[in-house]
Every structure is written in structure tokens, then in C-alpha cells.
Design a protein around this motif. Structure first.
Motif, PDB file in Angstrom:
ATOM      1  N   HIS A   1       4.284   8.579  27.125  1.00 12.69           N
ATOM      2  CA  HIS A   1       4.215   9.444  25.950  1.00 12.69           C
ATOM      3  C   HIS A   1       3.544  10.754  26.332  1.00 12.69           C
ATOM      4  CE1 HIS A   1       4.641   5.563  23.773  1.00 12.69           C
ATOM      5  NE2 HIS A   1       5.225   6.300  22.850  1.00 12.69           N
ATOM      6  N   THR A   2       4.066  11.840  25.835  1.00 13.49           N
ATOM      7  CA  THR A   2       3.408  13.133  25.957  1.00 13.49           C
ATOM      8  C   THR A   2       3.023  13.587  24.553  1.00 13.49           C
ATOM      9  OG1 THR A   2       4.705  13.699  27.923  1.00 13.49           O
ATOM     10  CG2 THR A   2       3.591  15.506  26.765  1.00 13.49           C
ATOM     11  N   PHE A   3       1.708  13.752  24.329  1.00 13.28           N
ATOM     12  CA  PHE A   3       1.191  14.165  23.031  1.00 13.28           C
ATOM     13  C   PHE A   3       0.766  15.623  23.075  1.00 13.28           C
ATOM     14  CE2 PHE A   3       0.310   9.632  23.457  1.00 13.28           C
ATOM     15  CZ  PHE A   3       0.708   9.114  22.231  1.00 13.28           C
ATOM     16  N   ARG A   4       0.937  16.299  21.960  1.00 16.14           N
ATOM     17  CA  ARG A   4       0.417  17.661  21.826  1.00 16.14           C
ATOM     18  C   ARG A   4      -0.425  17.732  20.567  1.00 16.14           C
ATOM     19  NH1 ARG A   4       2.953  23.148  23.767  1.00 16.14           N
ATOM     20  NH2 ARG A   4       1.180  24.486  23.296  1.00 16.14           N
ATOM     21  N   VAL A   5      -1.699  18.030  20.758  1.00 12.52           N
ATOM     22  CA  VAL A   5      -2.644  18.167  19.650  1.00 12.52           C
ATOM     23  C   VAL A   5      -3.271  19.548  19.759  1.00 12.52           C
ATOM     24  CG1 VAL A   5      -4.681  17.218  18.522  1.00 12.52           C
ATOM     25  CG2 VAL A   5      -3.112  15.700  19.749  1.00 12.52           C
ATOM     26  N   GLY A   6      -2.760  20.497  18.989  1.00 15.62           N
ATOM     27  CA  GLY A   6      -3.238  21.874  19.112  1.00 15.62           C
ATOM     28  C   GLY A   6      -2.976  22.393  20.504  1.00 15.62           C
ATOM     29  N   GLY A   7      -4.045  22.768  21.212  1.00 16.13           N
ATOM     30  CA  GLY A   7      -3.892  23.267  22.576  1.00 16.13           C
ATOM     31  C   GLY A   7      -3.989  22.191  23.626  1.00 16.13           C
ATOM     32  N   VAL A   8      -4.074  20.928  23.190  1.00 16.15           N
ATOM     33  CA  VAL A   8      -4.214  19.810  24.123  1.00 16.15           C
ATOM     34  C   VAL A   8      -2.853  19.166  24.369  1.00 16.15           C
ATOM     35  CG1 VAL A   8      -5.199  17.518  24.483  1.00 16.15           C
ATOM     36  CG2 VAL A   8      -6.585  19.330  23.455  1.00 16.15           C
TER      37      VAL A   8
ATOM     38  N   ALA B   1      -5.630  21.872  28.315  1.00 18.55           N
ATOM     39  CA  ALA B   1      -6.704  21.936  27.320  1.00 18.55           C
ATOM     40  C   ALA B   1      -7.491  23.223  27.546  1.00 18.55           C
ATOM     41  CB  ALA B   1      -7.618  20.724  27.432  1.00 18.55           C
ATOM     42  N   HIS B   2      -7.888  23.843  26.445  1.00 14.41           N
ATOM     43  CA  HIS B   2      -8.604  25.115  26.550  1.00 14.41           C
ATOM     44  C   HIS B   2     -10.096  24.977  26.298  1.00 14.41           C
ATOM     45  CE1 HIS B   2      -4.726  26.970  26.895  1.00 14.41           C
ATOM     46  NE2 HIS B   2      -4.362  26.567  25.683  1.00 14.41           N
ATOM     47  N   SER B   3     -10.547  23.761  26.007  1.00 17.21           N
ATOM     48  CA  SER B   3     -11.967  23.524  25.783  1.00 17.21           C
ATOM     49  C   SER B   3     -12.274  22.069  26.060  1.00 17.21           C
ATOM     50  CB  SER B   3     -12.354  23.894  24.349  1.00 17.21           C
ATOM     51  OG  SER B   3     -11.553  23.172  23.419  1.00 17.21           O
ATOM     52  N   LYS B   4     -13.551  21.708  25.968  1.00 14.81           N
ATOM     53  CA  LYS B   4     -13.972  20.343  26.259  1.00 14.81           C
ATOM     54  C   LYS B   4     -13.192  19.335  25.405  1.00 14.81           C
ATOM     55  CE  LYS B   4     -17.961  17.252  26.195  1.00 14.81           C
ATOM     56  NZ  LYS B   4     -19.402  17.087  25.842  1.00 14.81           N
ATOM     57  N   THR B   5     -12.712  18.269  26.061  1.00 13.90           N
ATOM     58  CA  THR B   5     -11.903  17.258  25.370  1.00 13.90           C
ATOM     59  C   THR B   5     -12.506  15.877  25.609  1.00 13.90           C
ATOM     60  OG1 THR B   5      -9.912  18.598  25.709  1.00 13.90           O
ATOM     61  CG2 THR B   5      -9.604  16.283  25.097  1.00 13.90           C
ATOM     62  N   THR B   6     -12.633  15.125  24.538  1.00 11.65           N
ATOM     63  CA  THR B   6     -13.161  13.759  24.599  1.00 11.65           C
ATOM     64  C   THR B   6     -12.125  12.795  24.036  1.00 11.65           C
ATOM     65  OG1 THR B   6     -15.439  14.569  24.333  1.00 11.65           O
ATOM     66  CG2 THR B   6     -15.049  12.236  23.870  1.00 11.65           C
ATOM     67  N   LEU B   7     -12.035  11.630  24.648  1.00  7.94           N
ATOM     68  CA  LEU B   7     -11.150  10.589  24.149  1.00  7.94           C
ATOM     69  C   LEU B   7     -11.963   9.404  23.639  1.00  7.94           C
ATOM     70  CD1 LEU B   7      -8.312  10.384  26.854  1.00  7.94           C
ATOM     71  CD2 LEU B   7      -8.318  11.671  24.716  1.00  7.94           C
TER      72      LEU B   7
ATOM     73  N   PHE C   1     -14.765   2.974  22.679  1.00 11.17           N
ATOM     74  CA  PHE C   1     -15.183   3.604  23.922  1.00 11.17           C
ATOM     75  C   PHE C   1     -15.038   5.116  23.759  1.00 11.17           C
ATOM     76  CE2 PHE C   1     -13.303  -0.510  25.050  1.00 11.17           C
ATOM     77  CZ  PHE C   1     -14.307  -1.077  25.814  1.00 11.17           C
ATOM     78  N   GLU C   2     -15.895   5.833  24.445  1.00 13.57           N
ATOM     79  CA  GLU C   2     -15.815   7.298  24.391  1.00 13.57           C
ATOM     80  C   GLU C   2     -16.018   7.828  25.801  1.00 13.57           C
ATOM     81  OE1 GLU C   2     -17.226   9.732  20.838  1.00 13.57           O
ATOM     82  OE2 GLU C   2     -18.821  10.082  22.317  1.00 13.57           O
ATOM     83  N   ILE C   3     -15.160   8.759  26.194  1.00 11.37           N
ATOM     84  CA  ILE C   3     -15.221   9.277  27.552  1.00 11.37           C
ATOM     85  C   ILE C   3     -14.646  10.688  27.582  1.00 11.37           C
ATOM     86  CG2 ILE C   3     -12.982   8.287  28.173  1.00 11.37           C
ATOM     87  CD1 ILE C   3     -14.140   7.670  30.944  1.00 11.37           C
ATOM     88  N   ASP C   4     -15.299  11.572  28.313  1.00  4.34           N
ATOM     89  CA  ASP C   4     -14.781  12.933  28.471  1.00  4.34           C
ATOM     90  C   ASP C   4     -13.656  12.922  29.505  1.00  4.34           C
ATOM     91  OD1 ASP C   4     -16.660  13.901  26.679  1.00  4.34           O
ATOM     92  OD2 ASP C   4     -18.132  14.352  28.250  1.00  4.34           O
ATOM     93  N   ILE C   5     -12.673  13.744  29.272  1.00  8.74           N
ATOM     94  CA  ILE C   5     -11.548  13.816  30.199  1.00  8.74           C
ATOM     95  C   ILE C   5     -11.376  15.248  30.662  1.00  8.74           C
ATOM     96  CG2 ILE C   5      -9.879  14.057  28.297  1.00  8.74           C
ATOM     97  CD1 ILE C   5      -7.863  12.535  30.075  1.00  8.74           C
ATOM     98  N   LYS C   6     -11.164  15.414  31.964  1.00 15.25           N
ATOM     99  CA  LYS C   6     -10.983  16.735  32.548  1.00 15.25           C
ATOM    100  C   LYS C   6      -9.522  16.963  32.904  1.00 15.25           C
ATOM    101  CE  LYS C   6     -15.646  16.705  34.539  1.00 15.25           C
ATOM    102  NZ  LYS C   6     -16.434  16.776  35.793  1.00 15.25           N
ATOM    103  N   LYS C   7      -9.119  18.187  32.883  1.00  9.64           N
ATOM    104  CA  LYS C   7      -7.737  18.549  33.190  1.00  9.64           C
ATOM    105  C   LYS C   7      -7.372  18.102  34.600  1.00  9.64           C
ATOM    106  CE  LYS C   7      -4.617  22.541  33.383  1.00  9.64           C
ATOM    107  NZ  LYS C   7      -4.509  24.014  33.175  1.00  9.64           N
ATOM    108  N   GLY C   8      -6.260  17.358  34.693  1.00 11.44           N
ATOM    109  CA  GLY C   8      -5.747  16.923  35.980  1.00 11.44           C
ATOM    110  C   GLY C   8      -6.433  15.707  36.563  1.00 11.44           C
ATOM    111  N   GLU C   9      -7.504  15.212  35.937  1.00  7.88           N
ATOM    112  CA  GLU C   9      -8.224  14.051  36.453  1.00  7.88           C
ATOM    113  C   GLU C   9      -7.895  12.837  35.574  1.00  7.88           C
ATOM    114  OE1 GLU C   9     -12.738  12.662  37.729  1.00  7.88           O
ATOM    115  OE2 GLU C   9     -12.432  14.451  36.526  1.00  7.88           O
ATOM    116  N   PRO C  10      -7.090  11.901  36.076  1.00  3.94           N
ATOM    117  CA  PRO C  10      -6.623  10.810  35.224  1.00  3.94           C
ATOM    118  C   PRO C  10      -7.720   9.802  34.891  1.00  3.94           C
ATOM    119  CG  PRO C  10      -5.863  10.486  37.460  1.00  3.94           C
ATOM    120  CD  PRO C  10      -6.536  11.817  37.435  1.00  3.94           C
ATOM    121  N   ILE C  11      -7.615   9.262  33.695  1.00  3.84           N
ATOM    122  CA  ILE C  11      -8.443   8.130  33.279  1.00  3.84           C
ATOM    123  C   ILE C  11      -7.535   6.910  33.215  1.00  3.84           C
ATOM    124  CG2 ILE C  11      -9.687   7.107  31.337  1.00  3.84           C
ATOM    125  CD1 ILE C  11     -10.753   9.860  30.670  1.00  3.84           C
ATOM    126  N   VAL C  12      -7.949   5.824  33.855  1.00  2.00           N
ATOM    127  CA  VAL C  12      -7.154   4.597  33.873  1.00  2.00           C
ATOM    128  C   VAL C  12      -7.910   3.515  33.109  1.00  2.00           C
ATOM    129  CG1 VAL C  12      -6.010   2.839  35.263  1.00  2.00           C
ATOM    130  CG2 VAL C  12      -6.116   5.205  36.085  1.00  2.00           C
TER     131      VAL C  12
END
Length: 649
Positions: A108-115, A139-145, A230-241
Motif C-alpha cells: 500500500h502507498t498512503f498519502r497523508v498531506g505531505g507524507v 515527509a517535510h517534517s518530523k513523522t511519528t507512527l 506502540f509509538e516510534i519515529d520514522i525517518k525518510k528512507g529508513e524502513p521500520i519492520v
């Protein structure tokens, strides 16, 4: 462009997307199944559904779903979706889906605003573990999942209700937690490749509804337990598994585990590749042996279904070692059953009268793929034992009469694949006596054994015995089943002849050793084509026959009564296509190729990339029943290989 890709316009249209389902298995009995938007519509749907042999022989839903929330600037955007009373869907995560692609893995590819967030799921082969990889594309700013696991811990055929018995306890593990809601269940481990923050915030989500179960007139509402998030910050290009499994995992190895698993996958870039992938998903390897499961999401291992599906699901997709592993397991089960007459605990229905005949047909397909010598050396003793077991009168419900035909009693319990039953267990279609497909398979088996043992000196006594019976059976078959209208009676019991036009005669027309001559086969094939053929297989009953009902809908009793009254079955196209090419030669190829178009269309319908259990007998030929059925997939694979390798006819 991907062969199986769905754009935003379809994904946000729930009337369309909720009827498209995705299935992935681990080839050990566990599976993941849901709709392409992630909204569960059946009680058998779930993110991690596994067998728990310590409890029973059913599957059990441990993790029903995982709701993700994207947080930016303190604003949450929930990507999950569930249905509640009043046709209310909440949250509405499907509106953020930009596209869905399952060429290699469901993505799935999601788009939420600039994310822009990508989510990919993969099942680990032969392990009760599903991995989900999240990649922040933009993403143009800090993103948390945030991740909220919806737990069920129940039989896949039951429903969960809020209760005080469910354990709320959990233990911290490396980068995650483990928990078990009820005694007797395995512990569920939920872990990440990066350290998350877990917030214990237990809630029951009440009144979640499953629309497919509602359509079937069965209970469809349940409550699911969410222990927290669970809560975790995610960075651009760095996958979370994320990993969900029944054992703890080395979280440092999750990324490599995901990459290694994806390398073994065949991309679903064509009709054939879709079916090849689907065929592999039916393989089951357990400590007891190797099998083919009849279908998903609710079928089990059933002997007849296994043998009908086996050649197509293995040999036709160039998986000979899997055929041998499965047949080797079956050979041991047959040997034990012939000695004890005790039904096999793992290969259900091995004692049914036609099952040995289907197994011999499998070996015949194996001989086509390899050679008579190889087939004889590996499985000759099994085939010889099964045939003589029947001839010697040792089978409890298959006797050889003086005319060479085989007779079975199906008055109290269904004995053929047309096994719809009344509430008291008696057959709705009491096929008793001489059944047309039983006798076609019987004659074929006798002739095949004569073929592979031709010239083997020490077996000439057996060969003479089989030959004498086959000569009588061939004459009796024509006299018994062929009528003045050119088609074959479905079954004959004494003076009673069943006049219904049913597709079982196609097996007599399309088997290697048919008791019919070419003219007789052509006339019967004309009737089959005229009255039974649809773009989705052969109808189980002609529209001209009494009781025709092409619609497999309604409550369970209504569906049971409609099971064999006109719905179409794709697996019968294997015999139909084989017969058509044998009767019409090269001139029949283009017609069979056109018939395959109807099945290729199904790759984006129902269970995407696979074939449903059955289809309505009238337009628009909607898929029904189980979303993926081994016999259907196997026989269409057989047809595709037939078209590619015409020398096997």
C-alpha cells in the motif's frame, strides 16, 4: 506497469474494494487474509491466523489487524478501517490510499498531506510470522507512527466477545512485547527492528462487523481487544519492520529476514505467474508429512481435493519435488489404511471410494511428466496394491461387479465430490450405484497399470487380471451410461437412470483412457459445451434439468442446497480442455485459449491472483465460496501447460 495494481479511485470505492481479498500463506497452515483496503469482512480474516494443534485441528486468529496512525504536528491520521453497526466505517484509512500493488508482495502507498508512506507485508515460509515493512518515502517534517494491535485469540470459525477472562498481562521483549489472552494459546510476540515506546492503554473495541458473514446469514459481530499502542519515529528512507509471530525474533535480523524472503518470490506479472504463486500457497508441510490444503480461508486437508489438485498445483508449474513429497506421504497413508481400514487423521477422507482412483490418475499425470519407468519404480507398488485391494473386495464401499464396473453406496452419506448434505448428514444428491466418473477413473486406472507394467515378466498375472476386467468394463460402461441423446447418465442404480445433465461425464470424455470412442466423445462433448460450459467452468447442472439454480447465495442451508444445482466449477475445465484438444486436434486450441480469458479476468476479482471455489452459473458469473480453491487453480494450471506443450496430449 504491475499486473496486479489498483489505483486510488478503486481503493476509496468500498463497494468495489471490499469484495477484493488478498491471501498469503506460510506453507505450514498459517495465513494472512483480508480485503485489499485492510478491512476484515469475514471472521476468518486476520493478520496472523495459525493452526493450534494443542487445541484442535482448526485455524485460530491471533492478531486480527494492526491499525497504523501517522502523526505530524500533533495531528493524527489513522490508516485503519473497520465496519460497525449502521454501515459505519471507522476510521476511514482507505481514503489515504494512493495505490495498491501486489506484484511481489502486498504493498500500500498512503498519502497523508505531505507524507507518503509505503507499507509492505510478507509471510515467512514455514514459520508462524508475518513481517510488515514501513518506508517513509516523503515527509517535510518530523513523522511519528503509532500501531494498535487488535487481538482475537479465537477459533477462526468463532467470534470474540468482551469478557473478563482475557488476560491483560504482557511482558516486555526486545523492541516490543509478548502477550497471550487465553490459556492453551501460544504467546504472540510483537516486535520492531527499532525500539518503540509501548503505552499500555487496554480497550475493547465493540461491535466490529463482518459483511461477508452477514451476507451468509451467520453471526457477524465481535469485540476485539487492544492492549495499547506502540509509538516510534520514522525517518525518510529508513524502513521500520514489524514482526508478529509465535516465537521471539532477533530484531537486528528483521531487515535481512524480510529481504531474504522476498528474493524467493515469483513476481505476479502474468496470468500464469499468479496461478503459480497461488498453487504454492496450498502446500502444507507438517511433522506428519506433506499435503495440499483444499482451499482458503476455511478448508482443511481433504484427500479427494488433494488428489484432484495435485498434478496441476505441482507438475504443471514445474514443482516435481513437491509432487513427490506429497505423494510419498499419501503412499504411506494408503498403506496404513489398507492394512487397518482406519481413516487417516491427517489426510481426511482417504477411505472414500474414488480417492484411490484419483491417486492413480495423479501417478498417470506424473508418468506424462517423467516416464512410465520412473512412475512405475516410484509409485507402481502403491497403484498395484490399491487396484488389487479393490478387486479383492477389501474396500468397504467400492465393489467390482461381474460386468467389470464399480458400484458404491451413497444413500446414507455422500460418497462423491458432489457431497452436499442435509442437516441429518444424508446426501442431497443420493448418487448410488454405478457413478459415471467413478467408472471412468476405474477403467482408466486398469488401463494405465497395464501400460506401465507391459513387458514386466513377473507382473503378467496381474496384467492379465486387469485386462480381463477392463475389457468387460469398457463394454459395460457404454451399455450402462450412454443414452440415445448422446450424453452420459450421471449415475445408474439398478433400473434407475439419473437423467440430469451433469458435468461428471466430462471426466469420462477427457481422461487418457476413455471407454468411449472418438465419435461418442464428440457427441457427449457437444452436449457439455451446449448446456454446461460457462466462462468460469462447467455448470454442476444443466439449465434444462429439473432443479437448476445458478445462484450460490443466502443462508448456509440455502447455499448447501444450491451447491450442485448449477454453479460453475473451474476445475472441470482441465478435463474439458484435454478432451476438446484430443477430439478436435489443433483446431480446438484457439477455442480453449479464448476460454482462458474468463479465468484471467478473475485475477483482479474476488481473491486476487487466484480462483474462487465456485461461480454462479448465470451472468455475471460471480465468484462465491472460498476465495482460493486448490482444485480450480491446479486444473487451470494444467490447461495452461497443455496449451504450451501440446505434445503431452
Amino acid at each position: 506497469m504491475s499486473y496486479l495494481k489498483f489505483d486510488k479511485n478503486l481503493m476509496i470505492n468500498l463497494e468495489q474494494s471490499l469484495h477484493k481479498e488478498i491471501l498469503r500463506t506460510n506453507q505450514s497452515g498459517a495465513y494472512h487474509c483480508t480485503t485489499i483496503v485492510g478491512c476484515n469482512t469475514r471472521k476468518q480474516h486476520g493478520l496472523l491466523v495459525i493452526p493450534v494443534p494443542e487445541l484442535d485441528d482448526d485455524n485460530h486468529v491471533l492478531l486480527s489487524s494492526l491499525d497504523e496512525t501517522v502523526i505530524q504536528h500533533g495531528a493524527p491520521f489513522n490508516l485503519g478501517i473497520h465496519k460497525y453497526n449502521g454501515n459505519v466505517f471507522s476510521p476511514n484509512g482507505h481514503k489515504y490510499i494512493r495505490e495498491y500493488d501486489c506484484e511481489r508482495v502486498p504493498t500500500h502507498t498512503f498519502r497523508v498531506g505531505g507524507v507518503i508512506l509505503k507499507r509492505e507485508k510478507i509471510f515467512i515460509t514455514n514459520e508462524n510470522r508475518i513481517l510488515i515493512r514501513y518506508t517513509l518515502v516523503e515527509a517535510h517534517s518530523k513523522t511519528t507512527l503509532q500501531f494498535r494491535p487488535f487481538l482475537a485469540f479465537r477459533n477462526a470459525n468463532d467470534l470474540c466477545v468482551e469478557n473478563s477472562v482475557a488476560s491483560r498481562e504482557y511482558q516486555e521483549t526486545t523492541n516490543g512485547i509478548s502477550t497471550c489472552m487465553y490459556a492453551g494459546y501460544p504467546t504472540l510476540y510483537m516486535q520492531f527492528n527499532h525500539k518503540p515506546r509501548f503505552v499500555f492503554d487496554p480497550h475493547w473495541y465493540n461491535g466490529i462487523q463482518y459483511i461477508k458473514d452477514q451476507e451468509r446469514g451467520i453471526p457477524y459481530t465481535e469485540d476485539l481487544y487492544v492492549p495499547g499502542y506502540f509509538e516510534i519515529d520514522i525517518k525518510k528512507g529508513e524502513p521500520i519492520v514489524f514482526s508478529a509471530g509465535t516465537s521471539e525474533v532477533n530484531t537486528r535480523a528483521l531487515t535481512k529476514m524480510y529481504e531474504d524472503e522476498i528474493k524467493s518470490r515469483t513476481p505476479r506479472t502474468s496470468f500464469y505467474n499468479c496461478l503459480k504463486n497461488s498453487a504454492k500457497q496450498f502446500y502444507i508441510s507438517t511433522k506428519h508429512g506433506h499435503y495440499i490444503i483444499a482451499g482458503y480461508p476455511w478448508f482443511k486437508i481433504r484427500a479427494r481435493d488433494q488428489f484432484i489438485a495435485l498434478p496441476g498445483c505441482t507438475l504443471s508449474v514445474h514443482h516435481r519435488p513437491d509432487f513427490e513429497a506429497i505423494m510419498d506421504t499419501a503412499a504411506l497413508a494408503f498403506d496404513k489404511w489398507m492394512k487397518t481400514l482406519e481413516p487417516d487423521k491427517h489426510l481426511q477422507g482417504i477411505d472414500l471410494p474414488d480417492v484411490p482412483l484419483w491417486a492413480i490418475w495423479d501417478v498417470q499425470r506424473y508418468s506424462h511428466d517423467q516416464s512410465n519407468e520412473i512412475a512405475r519404480n516410484r509409485y507402481g507398488n502403491m497403484c498395484k496394491s490399491l487396484i488389487n485391494f479393490i478387486i479383492d473386495g477389501k474396500h468397504p464401499n467400492l465393489r467390482v461387479d461381474d460386468n467389470g464396473l464399480v458400484w458404491t453406496d451413497g444413500t446414507k452419506k455422500p460418497m462423491s465430490w458432489m457431497d452436499a448434505a442435509n442437516p441429518d448428514g444424508t446426501p442431497m444428491i443420493p448418487r448410488t450405484g454405478y457413478l459415471v466418473e467413478f467408472n471412468a477413473l476405474w477403467y482408466n486406472a486398469l488401463m494405465f497399470l497395464q501400460e506401465i507394467y507391459d513387458g514386466v515378466a513377473e507382473e503378467q498375472t496381474n496384467v492379465a487380471r486387469w485386462k480381463a476386467i477392463s475389457l468387460k468394463a469398457k463394454t459395460a460402461f457404454v451399455d450402462t451410461f450412454l443414452n440415445d441423446y448422446g450424453y452420459l447418465y450421471d449415475y445408474v442404480n439398478g433400473t434407475y437412470t439419473d437423467l440430469s445433465v451433469r458435468p461428471n461425464m466430462v471426466i469420462a470424455v477427457g481422461i487418457d483412457y476413455s471407454p468411449l470412442d472418438r465419435r461418442q466423445r464428440k457427441v457427449a462433448l457437444d452436449v457439455i459445451t451446449r448446456e454446461l460450459l460457462t466462462p468460469k467452468g462447467l455448470r454442476t447442472l444443466s439449465p434444462k434439468s429439473f432443479g437448476y439454480n445458478p445462484w450460490y447465495v443466502g443462508n448456509p442451508e440455502q447455499r448447501e442446497r444450491a451447491y450442485f444445482t448449477g454453479s460453475a466449477r473451474p476445475w472441470l475445465m482441465g478435463f474439458y480442455s484435454y478432451a476438446y484438444v484430443k477430439v478436435f486436434g489443433m483446431g480446438g486450441i484457439s477455442f480453449i485459449e479464448r476460454m482462458m480469458i474468463g479465468f484471467e479476468d478473475e485475477m483482479k476479482e474476488g481473491g486476487i491472483g487466484t480462483l474462487s471455489e465456485l461461480y454462479d452459473g448465470n451472468p455475471p458469473f460471480t465468484g462465491r465460496g472460498a476465495i482460493s480453491y486448490a482444485a480450480n487453480v491446479g486444473h487451470i494450471c494444467w490447461v495452461l501447460r497443455l496449451l504450451k506443450n501440446l505434445d503431452v496430449v
